[in-house]
Design an enzyme around this catalytic site. Sequence first.
Site, PDB file in Angstrom:
ATOM      1  N   SER A 114       0.794  -0.911   0.109  1.00 40.65           N
ATOM      2  CA  SER A 114       0.099  -0.089   0.074  1.00 40.65           C
ATOM      3  C   SER A 114       0.467   1.222   0.265  1.00 40.65           C
ATOM      4  CB  SER A 114      -1.120  -0.094   1.107  1.00 40.65           C
ATOM      5  OG  SER A 114      -1.482   1.424   1.027  1.00 40.65           O
ATOM      6  N   HIS A 128      -1.340  -1.474  -4.170  1.00 37.17           N
ATOM      7  CA  HIS A 128      -2.524  -0.844  -3.443  1.00 37.17           C
ATOM      8  C   HIS A 128      -2.503   0.913  -3.336  1.00 37.17           C
ATOM      9  CE1 HIS A 128      -6.203  -1.869  -1.221  1.00 37.17           C
ATOM     10  NE2 HIS A 128      -6.248  -0.290  -0.381  1.00 37.17           N
ATOM     11  N   ASP A 135      -4.707   3.943  -2.617  1.00 42.36           N
ATOM     12  CA  ASP A 135      -5.732   4.090  -1.292  1.00 42.36           C
ATOM     13  C   ASP A 135      -6.169   6.134  -1.172  1.00 42.36           C
ATOM     14  OD1 ASP A 135      -5.862   2.341   1.077  1.00 42.36           O
ATOM     15  OD2 ASP A 135      -4.091   2.497   1.170  1.00 42.36           O
ATOM     16  N   MET A 139      -8.533   8.712  -0.169  1.00 37.07           N
ATOM     17  CA  MET A 139      -9.725   8.785   1.267  1.00 37.07           C
ATOM     18  C   MET A 139      -9.867  10.627   1.201  1.00 37.07           C
ATOM     19  SD  MET A 139      -7.076   7.933   4.218  1.00 37.07           S
ATOM     20  CE  MET A 139      -6.836   6.313   4.114  1.00 37.07           C
ATOM     21  N   HIS A 193      -8.704   2.035  -4.175  1.00 38.65           N
ATOM     22  CA  HIS A 193      -8.961   1.100  -2.681  1.00 38.65           C
ATOM     23  C   HIS A 193     -10.098   2.959  -2.518  1.00 38.65           C
ATOM     24  CE1 HIS A 193      -9.400   0.237   1.730  1.00 38.65           C
ATOM     25  NE2 HIS A 193     -11.108   0.904   1.079  1.00 38.65           N
ATOM     26  N   MET A 217     -12.308   4.890  -0.525  1.00 34.08           N
ATOM     27  CA  MET A 217     -13.081   5.610   0.551  1.00 34.08           C
ATOM     28  C   MET A 217     -12.988   7.052   0.533  1.00 34.08           C
ATOM     29  SD  MET A 217      -9.202   3.741   3.065  1.00 34.08           S
ATOM     30  CE  MET A 217      -8.521   4.001   1.765  1.00 34.08           C
ATOM     31  N   MET A 265     -12.266  -5.378   4.912  1.00 34.42           N
ATOM     32  CA  MET A 265     -10.902  -3.958   5.941  1.00 34.42           C
ATOM     33  C   MET A 265     -11.018  -5.101   7.584  1.00 34.42           C
ATOM     34  SD  MET A 265     -10.635  -2.083   4.099  1.00 34.42           S
ATOM     35  CE  MET A 265      -9.308  -1.184   5.278  1.00 34.42           C
ATOM     36  N   GLY A 309      -9.033   4.809   6.777  1.00 32.53           N
ATOM     37  CA  GLY A 309      -7.958   5.864   6.723  1.00 32.53           C
ATOM     38  C   GLY A 309      -7.373   6.004   7.673  1.00 32.53           C
ATOM     39  N   GLY A 339      -2.691   3.911   8.157  1.00 34.10           N
ATOM     40  CA  GLY A 339      -2.254   3.496   7.698  1.00 34.10           C
ATOM     41  C   GLY A 339      -1.259   2.718   9.062  1.00 34.10           C
ATOM     42  N   ASP A 365      -6.601  -6.127   4.137  1.00 31.11           N
ATOM     43  CA  ASP A 365      -6.053  -5.113   4.321  1.00 31.11           C
ATOM     44  C   ASP A 365      -6.092  -3.918   5.282  1.00 31.11           C
ATOM     45  OD1 ASP A 365      -5.579  -2.356   3.160  1.00 31.11           O
ATOM     46  OD2 ASP A 365      -6.880  -1.210   2.648  1.00 31.11           O
ATOM     47  N   GLY A 366      -5.358  -3.794   5.873  1.00 31.18           N
ATOM     48  CA  GLY A 366      -5.163  -3.067   7.561  1.00 31.18           C
ATOM     49  C   GLY A 366      -4.095  -4.629   8.788  1.00 31.18           C
ATOM     50  N   GLY A 367      -3.397  -3.590   8.870  1.00 33.52           N
ATOM     51  CA  GLY A 367      -2.218  -5.055  10.104  1.00 33.52           C
ATOM     52  C   GLY A 367      -2.187  -5.981   9.562  1.00 33.52           C
TER      53      GLY A 367
HETATM   54  C1  DX5 Z   1      -6.407   2.210   5.968  1.00 34.71           C
HETATM   55  C2  DX5 Z   1      -6.083   1.854   4.353  1.00 34.71           C
HETATM   56  C3  DX5 Z   1      -4.340   0.742   4.084  1.00 34.71           C
HETATM   57  C4  DX5 Z   1      -3.364   1.198   4.043  1.00 34.71           C
HETATM   58  C5  DX5 Z   1      -2.784  -0.446   5.307  1.00 34.71           C
HETATM   59  O1  DX5 Z   1      -7.460   2.939   5.182  1.00 34.71           O
HETATM   60  O2  DX5 Z   1      -6.817   1.380   3.385  1.00 34.71           O
HETATM   61  O3  DX5 Z   1      -4.233   0.246   3.034  1.00 34.71           O
HETATM   62  O4  DX5 Z   1      -2.356   1.623   4.014  1.00 34.71           O
HETATM   63  O5  DX5 Z   1      -2.296   0.137   5.994  1.00 34.71           O
HETATM   64  P1  DX5 Z   1      -1.222  -0.832   7.277  1.00 34.71           P
HETATM   65  O6  DX5 Z   1      -0.789  -2.143   6.267  1.00 34.71           O
HETATM   66  O7  DX5 Z   1      -0.152  -0.491   7.774  1.00 34.71           O
HETATM   67  O8  DX5 Z   1      -2.531  -1.413   8.062  1.00 34.71           O
HETATM   68 ZN    ZN Z   2      -6.646   0.110   1.323  1.00 34.26          ZN
END
Ligand code: DX5
Ligand code: ZN
Length: 216
Positions: free
Chosen positions: A8, A33, A35, A37, A66, A68, A137, A142, A144, A175-177
């Site tokens: 990402s 990827h 993002d 927002m 992605h 948002m 998700m 929102g 990283g 996606d996330g963590g």
């Molecule tokens: C969060 C994004 C993710 C983000 C993931 O809203 O959609 O794509 O970049 O970041 P990590 O992998 O650090 O959780």
């Molecule tokens: Zn994302």
Amino acid sequence: MSVIVAPSLLSANFGHLDRDLEMINRSSADWLHLDIMDGVFVPNISFGFPVLKYVAELCTKPLDVHLMIVSPDKFIDRFAEMGVMSLNVHYEACTHLHRTIYEIRKRGMKTAVTLNPATPVSVLEDIIDDIDMVLLMTVNPGFGGQKFIEHSIGKVGRLREMISRRGLNTLIEVDGGVDFETGRRLVDAGVDVLVSGNTVFASENPEETIRRLKSL
Ligand code: DX5
Ligand code: ZN
């Protein structure tokens, strides 16, 4: 088949975007990827079309966008013109999801529906046959670098079951963590695509990190 890995860009160094994009191009990453927002659908603003245009010119990997944002329908044409491979829209942002999906497909992009952590996979029952991918998700969207939400593992299992029951080949993306530990368990639960921001870009050797994620 090994898991698809999509770093990402949100965690990249935007002061050295060309350097980070060259790393992505050299790496074994499958997709990039991106993002987008708007500060309304999520409590953060990332980047928009001028950055995306630059990324699309430099990046040799397929772009997984992605969204948002509220009213994603307004911008479908613009993303198609930039050669985006897949467009992820949030279930929570689309009042007429079926129409949105067909508008995306009509423009030749892969269709993907994204669910927030509190949205159950059961809402996909009447759209799953029409889409190429589901993005779950595994943090609240929102930012990283957030902590993985544990109940996501069970959710992946329920979605995998829905897809198998219907004999579909819909991809499951998360996606996330995502790190080596959560990534391993997600792959075991049936995930096809791992998005990873912080784990890749904050590591000493991002290319090696991508290689390790691919071997999970
Ligand atoms: C969060 C994004 C993710 C983000 C993931 O809203 O959609 O794509 O970049 O970041 P990590 O992998 O650090 O959780
Ligand atoms: Zn994302």
